[in-house]
Every structure is written in C-alpha cells, then in structure tokens.
Design an enzyme around this catalytic site. Structure first.
Site, mmCIF file in Angstrom:
data_model
loop_
_atom_site.group_PDB
_atom_site.id
_atom_site.type_symbol
_atom_site.label_atom_id
_atom_site.label_comp_id
_atom_site.label_asym_id
_atom_site.label_seq_id
_atom_site.Cartn_x
_atom_site.Cartn_y
_atom_site.Cartn_z
ATOM 1 C CD GLN A 197 -1.571 -3.345 9.081
ATOM 2 O OE1 GLN A 197 -0.546 -2.904 9.574
ATOM 3 N NE2 GLN A 197 -1.700 -3.533 7.779
ATOM 4 C CE LYS A 241 -2.142 -1.122 3.810
ATOM 5 N NZ LYS A 241 -1.515 -2.442 4.039
ATOM 6 C CB THR A 242 3.522 2.437 2.294
ATOM 7 O OG1 THR A 242 2.671 2.210 3.418
ATOM 8 C CG2 THR A 242 4.288 3.717 2.502
ATOM 9 N NE ARG A 274 3.919 -4.583 10.950
ATOM 10 C CZ ARG A 274 3.415 -4.084 9.824
ATOM 11 N NH1 ARG A 274 4.085 -3.237 9.101
ATOM 12 N NH2 ARG A 274 2.218 -4.458 9.392
ATOM 13 C CG ASP A 327 0.403 4.991 4.431
ATOM 14 O OD1 ASP A 327 -0.430 4.067 4.312
ATOM 15 O OD2 ASP A 327 1.641 4.782 4.459
ATOM 16 C CD GLU A 328 -0.161 2.829 8.613
ATOM 17 O OE1 GLU A 328 -1.121 2.109 8.952
ATOM 18 O OE2 GLU A 328 0.998 2.405 8.484
HETATM 19 P P1 ATP Z 1 1.695 -2.151 5.966
HETATM 20 O O1 ATP Z 1 0.259 -2.577 5.951
HETATM 21 O O2 ATP Z 1 2.470 -2.931 6.946
HETATM 22 O O3 ATP Z 1 1.856 -0.682 6.063
HETATM 23 P P2 ATP Z 1 2.089 -1.945 3.122
HETATM 24 O O4 ATP Z 1 0.874 -2.508 2.516
HETATM 25 O O5 ATP Z 1 2.183 -0.477 3.202
HETATM 26 O O6 ATP Z 1 2.296 -2.599 4.543
HETATM 27 P P3 ATP Z 1 4.668 -1.813 1.878
HETATM 28 O O7 ATP Z 1 5.421 -1.414 3.078
HETATM 29 O O8 ATP Z 1 4.357 -0.786 0.864
HETATM 30 O O9 ATP Z 1 3.308 -2.533 2.341
HETATM 31 O O10 ATP Z 1 5.354 -3.021 1.144
HETATM 32 C C1 ATP Z 1 5.804 -4.181 1.814
HETATM 33 C C2 ATP Z 1 7.048 -4.731 1.140
HETATM 34 O O11 ATP Z 1 6.733 -5.262 -0.132
HETATM 35 C C3 ATP Z 1 8.100 -3.659 0.890
HETATM 36 O O12 ATP Z 1 9.352 -4.219 1.169
HETATM 37 C C4 ATP Z 1 7.946 -3.331 -0.575
HETATM 38 O O13 ATP Z 1 9.167 -2.905 -1.139
HETATM 39 C C5 ATP Z 1 7.551 -4.695 -1.156
HETATM 40 N N1 ATP Z 1 6.724 -4.592 -2.372
HETATM 41 C C6 ATP Z 1 5.609 -3.872 -2.527
HETATM 42 N N2 ATP Z 1 5.095 -4.045 -3.772
HETATM 43 C C7 ATP Z 1 5.920 -4.907 -4.421
HETATM 44 C C8 ATP Z 1 5.935 -5.492 -5.749
HETATM 45 N N3 ATP Z 1 4.990 -5.249 -6.643
HETATM 46 N N4 ATP Z 1 6.942 -6.331 -6.034
HETATM 47 C C9 ATP Z 1 7.895 -6.617 -5.125
HETATM 48 N N5 ATP Z 1 7.948 -6.095 -3.892
HETATM 49 C C10 ATP Z 1 6.969 -5.247 -3.527
HETATM 50 MG MG MG Z 2 2.316 0.845 4.838
#
Ligand code: ATP
Ligand code: MG
Length: 735
Positions: A247, A31-32, A600, A216-217
């Site tokens: 979350q 997402k981020t 995490r 975000d969040e």
């Molecule tokens: P959270 O809910 O914990 O905030 P998130 O959904 O924001 O998580 P991110 O932190 O953006 O998730 O991504 C998690 C991991 O996955 C990061 O290390 C990011 O670099 C990797 N990632 C995200 N998208 C891809 C993709 N399409 N291919 C490979 N790696 C990815």
């Molecule tokens: Mg995130």
C-alpha cells in the site's frame, strides 16, 4: 479488557508491549485496530498515557485513531496521537531556542513562501520568469525532504545555470526564514530532526518521555520521518510499526518503501507479526484485489484469507461515455439506497480530482447527497473561479468583483494600492472598474505604472475584443482566447509543478463543460452559457451533518473502509496514468494504488470504464485498463450492454466492445495539448484575407469576404448574412 474479540496474532501484538514489533500485513487485516487495542492495553496495564506516542499521516486518520482509543478506554489523557507534522510542531515550540529560533516562530504558507522567493530573486538579479518561484520552491522542498541543505545541493548538482540559481535562492531563502523567525512546512520535520541531532539533552528528554511509540502506515514514511522515529526509539526500542508494503502510494513524494522492509535490519531483535485474516472484505473482493497486486514484482509475497462468504462478484461495466458512467453510478446508488442502504455506505474513488465534476452533476440530478473529501468541489477550484471571472467580465463589464479577482491573476504588478486607486477613479467617473480601465480616453489606464500598464492594457483589450465579438465566436473560442491572451495559461505552464499541471488539467476539463453546452444548443452564446453555469455551480448538496456518499481520490482513501465502493475510469492513460507506461516503477505504484482502492470495499465493488471519454475538451476512444485484465475473470460479472465477442480482452460478459475499437491509442499529455492549442490559435491570427476570398467560419459556415480593412473583416455568409469579424480572433479559414 479481554481482547478475546481479537485473533491470536493480533492478541500477540497487543500483549507484547516491550521491544520492537513490526506488523506487516495486507489491507483490512486489522493493523490499525490492533494498534488502538494495544494502546488501550498499555493504559490498562498501568502505563502512564503521557509515555505513549502514536503517529500517522493525515488529520483524518489521527482523529479516527483517537476516537477509537477513547471508545475503548474513555480518555486519551496526556497521550500524543497525531500526525508527524503536529508532533514536530509541538516539539519545536517547546525547544525552538535550541536551534536559534524564538518559540513564537511563524509558519510560512505557500503564498508567503512564493512572496519571499520572488523578493530574493529580485535582489539577486535572477529572473523570476526564467526561474519561477514555484519551480524553485518545489526543488527546495525535495531537497528538504532528503535533508539536503544548499551546500550539499551544490555539491551533488551538475554545473549549470539552473543549479546555480537554485543554490543561490535556496541558501538565501534559508537564511531569510531564520532571520524572520519563520519555518515552512518541510522545516517542521527537518528542524525537529536537526534539533534531535544537535541536542542530546532534548533528544534524551523525549526518548525518556515516549517509552512507547507506534507508527501507522509506516510504508509511507520518508527519510526524515524515518529518522525521527528511529532516534526517538533508540533508547528503549519499544517501537511498534504497522504497515503494508503493497500500500505504499507516496513514493512520488519521497516515501521510501525500504523503511518498512528494512525494519528487521534496524532492529534485529524485532518480532515480526503477520496478520493473515482479512475482516473487511468479502471473498471475491479480496481475491480480485490479490489478482491485481500479484503482478507487482518487487513485493513480499503475502496473501490474506477471510471467513466471510464470497459475496457478490465484482461488477464491471463499460459504458458508452463518461457521462453515462456517471449517471450509471448515480442510478446504482439510487437503487441501492431505495433497497435500504445508507448514503454514507457509498464511496466513489477516482484517480484524479478532475473526474469529480461529472459525478457531482449526476448525483445532484438524482438528488443524492454527497461530499467531496480533501479535494474541492469542481466549481470551487481556484483556476475555475478565475477563468469564470474572466468570462463573466466578457458578459458583464460592470462586475467589479470579477475584475478584482483576476486583475492580478496572473501577476501583473497590480497590488492592493493600485487596485484601490483604480476603484477610486471609477467611482469618480461613475463607471465600473473595467469600464474605467477600458475607456478609450485611456485616462485611468495611463495612471498605472509602466509594467502594469502594458499588461493590464493587454488584458483589457482581450476582454473587450471577446466582448465585441461574442456573438460571432463560439464559447470555446472565447475561452481559448482568454486563457491564452491574458497570459493565464502561460503562467501555469511556466510553473511546471505538479500543482500547476493539475490546474491545467482542470482547465482543460472545463473545455469539456463548454463543448457539452455547445452540443446541447443550436444558438450557443456566452451570455446563456454563463447563466447556465451559475446555476450548475450553485447546486450544493454538501451538508456535513447529513448522511451522504463520499467522493475522493484513491490516495486520500488510505486506511478507510466503505460497504460499497465505485472505481470509475478504469482506462489506460487515466488509471494507470499515461506516465506509468514508460516507467515500470510508477506502473507498480499505480498498481498498489489500485489495490488500495479495491480493498476499501467491504461488500460490493463496482468498476466502470467509458468507451468514449471527453478529456481536455476532446472526446477520445479509450482502452480498458490493464488492471481490469489482471483481475481473475471468474470473479467478475458485467452488464451485457453489447454482445461480447469471443476473444475480447476480458473474457467476461462485460459488454465490452474493446475488441472492436480500432482507434489507435495514444496516451494524452495535458501540457502538450495546452501548448498545441495555444499554437493553433496564434496561427489563426495570421490568415491573409482580401476582398473576394471565399472563407469558412466554424459557426457561420462558408462566405465571401466583401471588405478587409485593418483589424476588421466583413464577410457575407451564405446562411447568416453579413458579419463584421475581428481578424485576430475569428476562426476563419481561407478556402
Ligand atoms: P488498512 O490496511 O486498510 O489500513 P487495517 O489493516 O488497518 O487496514 P483495520 O482498519 O484495522 O485494518 O480493520 C479492518 C476492519 O476489520 C475494521 O472494520 C475492523 O473493525 C475489523 N476487524 C479488525 N480486527 C478484527 C477482528 N479480530 N475481528 C473482527 N473484526 C475485526
Ligand atoms: Mg489501517
């Protein structure tokens, strides 16, 4: 930029720049990352960075987002990437005059707020004993979070002396802030919202400026943050919010999970994008996290998949004690580091800050560098430093620094001027400040104004008594005596805030430090204890530049990721906390926190619990966390410390003896315990002793009273001989 590294759904979100988007997806689904790529895409498509606003919750998250965007496009230009509070501060600085402030308004921090409330109480004739400033401030803060002014507060509150007092202080407090051209932290958000509501022109200006808004969040926004965002997006509807209802972990601070679930109602044309692939964690970790969160009733069902291998199973160990738990984790880190992992790969995520102490000690002992994030090192905490200063005075009355630290802590009406005066007297008399105050001639003490006189006298007498009796008393008795008789504990108890509760919890944790020490030596003494402590507190492995493992609460770990995660303290009453057992909603929030913690982890996840845990100076049997039982047992493996018994709770060879533990479980309540302790102490003071009585003393064993006069009892102990004891404090029991 091609964004071909992103999956289809992510690309969809990145490419759709106009109109409302909700990215609702589980942890680690990118997402981020999608958000930062989307920002990069905007700039690439020729959108002026000046028109972009991205908000999040913590400074750390905001900095990371900025860095990631810079990594993609080089510079963030005039873009606003910041926290909600920072955004409001900027907007208010530029428009303060519109709501009756000067643009050079000041921000009141907690101690300014307290001073102001105290002053108001005094003027209004409201007792600050009965209505503690801290209590009033937390009610006021809760009101402000809901945009509820003093008048509205009065309307919705039941008629009572308490709500009347809150109302009176609240309205005066508001008025004074304004008169002083000051805002508190809550005001930043609230006043920004009011500004937008009251001034169409200003609102339109920002609506036009920020054509593209991202949050975000989003699941953790409260009412005001929600209103701010909706108002800004009203005009153009180019708003992208991302979050995960699983979350939401700040409901206790007013976050409203409905903000994210109702987004489609607010913006009916919203496109909802669900990301289903998790890129962070190996299969087993992901599956285990789901097996926990699945037990929450109020959630949108969603599950993630991964192309990563299953990886190692979740490793669960039940250790014999909390100390064993800490050294087990330190050993694991040591081994894995020798195998080639960086220290920065490791994170220890705990439920409460008080847990950090044992890990700090265990890691120091193994020479492993660590840092404690957004929490303080145990011995740096205010309440610990305060109580250590009291104890230091018992050992060393010449310690002016310690005296200055605590002479007005709790408040005794000894301000800076009076302190200077005492210091001056002491200099003339060639004594330390404490010596001057405690001098039997009473000259210096008597110069203090009435109220201060009584209180300082009480404090000085308490410390003097502890000093005289320090050879006869256990260190833990001295500790109790100081906490109770100096009024320190009482003043925290009266506070009745989350903060003061956690301070009490930390102080009770200090009893564990003392108990440990007492167990380790034959002849315990406060002098030796303080010397040992000075060393322990001095050990400092903190070095920002060095790769180090990270310790923090699960709350502060939101949005972050680590290759190896340890989650210690998986015990009912600790995690989930004892309050959760009476309240289903708070149980669900704890479960979401567990999900946040587990997700995490990228490669390895260790869960631990301790069979015996010392909390608040008492060692109790614990029961394994209910969350452990929810994890699919085929995903777990454990160290077989003991032979598992068939039908044990977890059904995996964890070595758990839980099935055998017959001790009845009782959730523990710090406040109650603190009070109990106070009570017990004051009882001890009233023992009636006469010559010829047989008595029992905790440290010296049995003895015979040979004289009992005034405040002194003389006892001939069977083992250690004759001792003179202070009747008020000596732990004597009549036999
Ligand atoms: P959270 O809910 O914990 O905030 P998130 O959904 O924001 O998580 P991110 O932190 O953006 O998730 O991504 C998690 C991991 O996955 C990061 O290390 C990011 O670099 C990797 N990632 C995200 N998208 C891809 C993709 N399409 N291919 C490979 N790696 C990815
Ligand atoms: Mg995130």
């Amino acid at each position: 930029m091609s964004f071909s590294n992103l999956n289809e759904k992510q690309q969809e979100a990145v490419n759709k720049l106009d109109g409302p988007i909700l990215i609702l997806a589980g942890a680690g689904s990118g997402k981020t990352s999608t958000m930062t790529h989307r920002i990069a895409h905007m700039v690439e498509s020729g959108i002026d960075p000046y028109r972009i606003l991205a908000v999040t919750f913590t400074n750390k998250a905001a900095n990371e987002m900025r860095e990631r965007v810079e990594g993609l496009i080089g510079s963030t230009g005039g873009m606003w990437i910041m926290t909600f509070h920072a955004m409001c501060l900027r907007i208010l600085h530029m428009n303060a005059d519109r709501i009756g402030y000067n643009s050079n308004f000041v921000i009141y921090d907690t101690s300014d707020q307290k001073t102001l409330v105290k002053k108001i109480e005094k003027e209004l004739g409201i007792s600050d004993k009965e209505y503690k400033p801290q209590m009033l401030l937390s009610v006021i803060s809760r009101c402000k979070e809901k945009a509820m002014g003093p008048e509205e507060y009065r309307e919705v509150s039941p008629e009572s002396a308490r709500s009347k007092a809150v109302y009176m202080v609240y309205s005066e407090y508001d008025k004074r802030l304004k008169e002083n051209n000051a805002m508190d932290f809550d005001d930043l958000l609230l006043n920004c919202m009011k500004l937008f509501e009251a001034d169409e022109e200003v609102l339109v200006k920002y609506q036009q400026r920020f054509r593209y808004i991202m949050v975000d969040e989003y699941q953790d926004t409260n009412h005001i943050q929600y209103r701010l965002v909706s108002m800004l997006a009203e005009e153009h509807h180019n708003i992208c919010v991302v979050g995960d209802d699983d979350q939401c972990i700040y409901q206790w601070r007013g976050a409203d999970i409905r903000n994210i679930l109702d987004f489609e109602k607010d913006f009916p044309e919203a496109q909802v994008i669900r990301l289903e692939q998790n890129y962070r964690s190996v299969g087993n970790i992901l599956a285990a996290a789901h097996s926990v969160i699945r037990n929450n009733r109020s959630r949108k069902r969603k599950e993630l998949w991964t192309t990563k291998e299953d990886g190692e199973k979740i490793r669960y160990s039940r250790l014999e004690s909390d100390k064993e738990e800490a050294s087990y984790i330190a050993r694991q880190i040591g081994w894995l580091a020798r195998d080639g992992r960086e220290y920065s790969d490791f994170a220890i995520l705990y439920r409460t800050n008080a847990q950090s102490r044992l890990f700090e000690e265990a890691l120091s002992m193994q020479g492993i560098p660590y840092q404690v994030l957004s929490g303080m090192r145990y011995y740096d905490r205010k309440e610990i430093k305060d109580v250590m200063a009291y104890m230091r005075l018992v050992v060393n009355p010449a310690d002016d620094l310690s005296l200055l630290r605590v002479i007005n802590e709790p408040k005794r009406g000894v301000g800076a001027k009076t302190q200077d005066k005492i210091a001056a007297f002491a200099r003339v008399r060639q004594q330390s400040m404490f010596e001057a105050l405690s001098d039997p001639d009473g000259e210096v003490l008597e110069t203090l104004p009435g109220k201060a006189f009584d209180k300082v006298k009480e404090m000085v007498e308490c410390i003097t008594l502890c000093r005289q009796e320090r050879e006869n008393l256990d260190v833990s008795d001295i500790f109790d005596e100081l906490l109770v008789k100096t009024g320190y504990l009482k003043s925290l108890e009266n506070d009745k805030t989350l903060e003061s509760e956690s301070r009490i919890e930390n102080l009770m944790e200090f009893k564990s430090v003392i108990a440990d020490y007492e167990k380790s030596t034959e002849n315990s003494s406060i002098d030796e204890f303080m010397a040992q402590l000075a060393l322990a507190a001095e050990v400092d492995n903190y070095d920002d530049g060095q790769a180090s493992c990270t310790m923090m609460t699960m709350h502060s770990a939101k949005g972050l990721e680590f290759p190896v995660v340890f989650m210690p303290g998986m015990e009912d009453g600790l995690f989930p906390g004892s309050r959760a057992f009476d309240d289903p909603a708070s149980m669900e929030e704890e479960r979401r926190l567990c999900y946040v913690g587990m997700t995490r982890a990228e490669e390895l996840l260790f869960l631990t619990s301790a069979e015996l845990r010392m909390r608040y100076g008492r060692t109790d049997y614990t029961r394994e966390s209910q969350f452990l039982k929810e994890i699919d047992s085929t995903l777990m493996t454990g160290d077989a410390v003991y032979q598992p018994r068939k039908g044990t709770s977890l059904g995996v060879p964890t070595g758990s003896r839980d099935g055998y533990a017959q001790k009845p479980y009782k959730p523990f309540d710090a406040m109650k315990y603190a009070r109990m302790d106070t009570h017990k102490k004051s009882q001890g003071a009233s023992v009636d002793l006469a010559q010829g009585d047989r008595v029992f003393h905790k440290k010296f064993g049995e003895g015979l009273v040979i004289e009992s006069a005034g405040s002194i009892v003389t006892v001939a102990f069977d083992s250690v001989g004759i001792k003179k004891l202070a009747r008020d404090v000596a732990p004597l029991e009549k036999l």
